[in-house]
Design a protein around this motif. Structure first.
Motif, short mmCIF file in Angstrom:
data_model
loop_
_atom_site.label_atom_id
_atom_site.label_comp_id
_atom_site.label_asym_id
_atom_site.label_seq_id
_atom_site.Cartn_x
_atom_site.Cartn_y
_atom_site.Cartn_z
N LYS A 5 -100.58 -32.37 -21.18
CA LYS A 5 -100.79 -31.36 -22.22
C LYS A 5 -100.12 -30.01 -21.98
CE LYS A 5 -103.90 -34.03 -24.48
NZ LYS A 5 -103.06 -35.22 -24.49
N PRO A 6 -98.82 -30.00 -21.76
CA PRO A 6 -98.13 -28.71 -21.73
C PRO A 6 -98.13 -28.11 -23.14
CG PRO A 6 -96.52 -30.49 -21.72
CD PRO A 6 -97.88 -31.14 -21.59
N ARG A 7 -97.92 -26.77 -23.23
CA ARG A 7 -97.84 -26.15 -24.57
C ARG A 7 -96.55 -26.60 -25.24
NH1 ARG A 7 -96.42 -21.04 -27.55
NH2 ARG A 7 -94.69 -20.76 -26.11
N LYS A 8 -95.47 -26.56 -24.45
CA LYS A 8 -94.16 -26.94 -24.98
C LYS A 8 -93.40 -27.64 -23.87
CE LYS A 8 -91.66 -23.88 -27.59
NZ LYS A 8 -90.75 -22.71 -27.81
N LEU A 9 -92.78 -28.76 -24.19
CA LEU A 9 -91.98 -29.46 -23.20
C LEU A 9 -90.59 -29.72 -23.78
CD1 LEU A 9 -93.00 -32.10 -20.70
CD2 LEU A 9 -91.09 -32.68 -22.16
N ARG A 10 -89.58 -29.22 -23.09
CA ARG A 10 -88.20 -29.42 -23.53
C ARG A 10 -87.44 -30.07 -22.39
NH1 ARG A 10 -90.41 -28.74 -27.51
NH2 ARG A 10 -90.11 -27.13 -29.12
N THR A 11 -86.32 -30.71 -22.73
CA THR A 11 -85.55 -31.42 -21.71
C THR A 11 -84.07 -31.05 -21.81
OG1 THR A 11 -85.28 -33.27 -23.24
CG2 THR A 11 -87.11 -33.39 -21.68
N ILE A 12 -83.44 -31.01 -20.65
CA ILE A 12 -81.99 -30.78 -20.63
C ILE A 12 -81.37 -31.77 -19.65
CG2 ILE A 12 -82.23 -28.94 -18.87
CD1 ILE A 12 -79.71 -27.65 -20.17
N ALA A 13 -80.24 -32.32 -20.04
CA ALA A 13 -79.49 -33.22 -19.15
C ALA A 13 -78.06 -32.73 -19.07
CB ALA A 13 -79.53 -34.64 -19.69
N LEU A 14 -77.54 -32.70 -17.88
CA LEU A 14 -76.14 -32.27 -17.73
C LEU A 14 -75.22 -33.25 -18.44
CD1 LEU A 14 -74.07 -30.33 -16.42
CD2 LEU A 14 -73.91 -31.99 -14.55
N LEU A 15 -75.48 -34.55 -18.24
CA LEU A 15 -74.59 -35.57 -18.79
C LEU A 15 -75.39 -36.57 -19.63
CD1 LEU A 15 -72.52 -36.34 -15.56
CD2 LEU A 15 -71.92 -34.75 -17.40
#
Ligand code: 5GP
Ligand code: MG
Length: 181
Positions: A121-131
């Motif tokens: 239950k995070p408030r907001k979860l975002r993801t980033i991938a280099l490739l």
């Protein structure tokens, strides 16, 4: 397999990576502009160089935590079965979290990690991938930010290994076998 001779051709230069990280960091700062401090969750080990570069480019408060999931072992194929080898240390409930991955391939790893962290239950979860290798995808997962889309090639460098070698190359390179097998 580790003894098959190979050479490495530059695919993405260190300069190109640095320029892209600057662009991405501005977008990430905007997305988290209403937060005092985010939790950057780096997926070990392949993203350790990317994490180091991105947190130093971000002009917002960051905490750094790490999670290690297994999928490739020492081979060149995803096992599709994701195991958590090392969990994060901190609590993320109610917090803003940025998951940092090196490569999204089949997508099983990122999908598994997102489900695990969302259950806390995070408030907001975002993801980033280099490739990102979209042609390899077997799941519906997509990172919110992607550094570069690449074709279905086995890559090394900038933190990413081939049987634990080549992580220290400053660029992303592609492996080319020289024994014609
Ligand atoms: P997925 O679960 O998406 O199939 O696999 C993602 C993981 O596989 C990445 O975090 C990375 O560790 C590994 N991986 C995917 N493609 C490559 C590649 O070209 N080279 C290396 N060394 N690892 C890769
Ligand atoms: Mg990985």
């Amino acid at each position: 397999m580790p003894h098959r001779p190979y050479e490495i051709d530059v695919m993405i230069s260190a300069k190109t990576i640095a320029a892209r990280i600057e662009e991405l960091s501005r977008e990430i700062e905007a997305e988290f502009s209403d937060t005092d401090k985010i939790v950057v969750v780096g997926l070990l080990r392949g993203s350790f160089v990317f994490i180091a570069d991105i947190v130093r480019e971000l002009d917002i408060g960051v905490e750094v935590d790490f999670l290690e999931a297994s999928s490739y072992g020492d081979g060149m194929e995803s096992s599709r079965e994701v195991r958590i080898l090392k969990d994060i240390r901190g609590q993320i409930e109610g917090r803003d979290v940025l998951v940092v991955e090196d490569i999204v391939d089949t997508g099983y790893t990122l999908d598994h990690v997102i489900n695990l962290l969302e259950s806390r239950k995070p408030r907001k979860l975002r993801t980033i991938a280099l490739l990102d290798k979209p042609s390899r995808r077997e799941t519906g997962v997509r990172a919110d930010w992607i550094g570069f889309e690449i074709p279905d090639e086995f890559v090394v460098g900038y933190g990413i290994d081939f049987a634990q070698r080549n992580r220290n190359l400053p660029f992303i390179g592609k492996v080319r076998f020289t024994d014609d097998q």
